[in-house]
Design a protein around this motif. Structure first.
Motif: not given
Length: 320
Positions: A80-93
């Motif tokens: 499981k990963f999280g990415l804070v405050d990026v763009g509107p598109d999902p990064v990965a499942p």
């Protein structure tokens, strides 16, 4: 937690995220480790090393981390990963991500700046010349022009998020062009913007965390982004068993995700009638009467933006 290249001690984005980690530690007993890459080129290897260690979740904090995390997430599909405050598109499942509606917060401080300036010229000092920083500028510009269509808004980029000396140099250059209020959107570089304001007896506007305390009387306000809440919410969801990858959550004015910071350090710097007007603007934002433009929604050559519509800056309107 994997920081952006400016690392802990930036008095900005990374430090705010670490506050969220500390709250999760207090509330859930979560242990956490902070990994601090020194350059964007180290992001992918840092994420991969963390993934190999089997953390419950790995949370990153940089727009430049999207592609590196996407690559590692594919190689470690059960992590499981999280990415804070990026763009509107999902990064990965297997990556949960967030977007701060920083354009809404930037709109508020832009309005304040245009109502407070004595020279009729205000400035913007960005770190890297990249889309997510343009998002701040567009909101700032829109708010300033709503406050005063004749205000001049200067735009500058230092090229780094970790160069306070460069931040000071670029800010003083704007001051020499007549700007008496400059919005710092540059990570650790922002400290130089604030230092320049103090030296030149002008105002800076802080970013991400509340930076008013860094130079009392010289920081007009700070555009606070609650990235601490975003990191905390990811851990809270993990703790509750409801963590979901492939989703993007938004944090704007309605979600208490952005604010123009007011405290004892900037008390009296902004006129009371202006503060009252800002409260009115917040109500109109929440009702949808005002819609601040998001840079990511704009097209090259677009002539108008936002609701109510106003002319886009030349950097957009004249683009091919």
């Amino acid at each position: 937690m994997i920081t952006s290249e400016s690392g802990l001690g930036d008095k900005s984005f990374n430090d705010m995220m670490a506050q969220g980690m500390e709250k999760a530690k207090a509330d859930f007993g979560a242990d956490y480790v902070v990994i601090q890459p020194r350059a964007v080129s180290e992001f992918q290897s840092a994420i991969a090393r963390a993934a190999a260690q089997g953390f419950d979740v790995i949370i990153g904090s940089s727009f430049d981390m999207i592609e590196p995390m996407k690559a590692v997430a594919k190689a470690f599909p059960d992590q499981k990963f999280g990415l804070v405050d990026v763009g509107p598109d999902p990064v990965a499942p297997n990556v949960a991500s967030t977007v701060t509606k920083d354009w809404e917060g930037s709109f508020l401080v832009g309005y304040i700046a245009a109502k407070t300036t004595k020279t009729g010229t205000i400035g913007f000092v960005g770190g890297k010349d990249i889309p997510i920083i343009h998002r701040f500028f567009i909101g700032y510009y829109y708010g300033a022009k709503m406050a005063n269509p004749d205000v001049k808004v200067l735009e500058s980029y230092t090229g780094s998020f970790q160069d306070p000396a460069g931040g000071k140099e670029y800010t003083l250059a704007l001051v020499n062009q007549g700007s008496d209020i400059n919005f710092a959107v540059a990570g650790a570089t922002s400290a130089g913007v604030i230092d320049a304001a103090k030296e030149s007896k002008t105002f800076a506007i802080g970013v991400d965390s509340n930076q008013n305390y860094m130079a009392p009387g010289s920081v007009l306000t700070s555009m606070v982004k609650r990235v601490d809440t975003q990191a905390y919410d990811m851990i809270k969801a993990l703790n509750a068993g409801s963590f979901k990858g492939g989703e993007v959550k938004y944090y704007g004015l309605a979600e208490d995700g952005v604010a123009a910071a007011m405290d004892e350090y900037n008390k009296g710097l902004i006129a009371d009638p202006v503060l009252a007007e800002v409260d009115g603007l917040k109500a109109k934002l929440l009702s949808g009467e005002i819609v601040v433009p998001n840079y990511f929604d704009l097209k090259p050559g677009q002539k108008e933006m936002g609701k109510p519509a106003m002319a886009t800056p030349p950097s957009i309107a004249d683009a091919k």
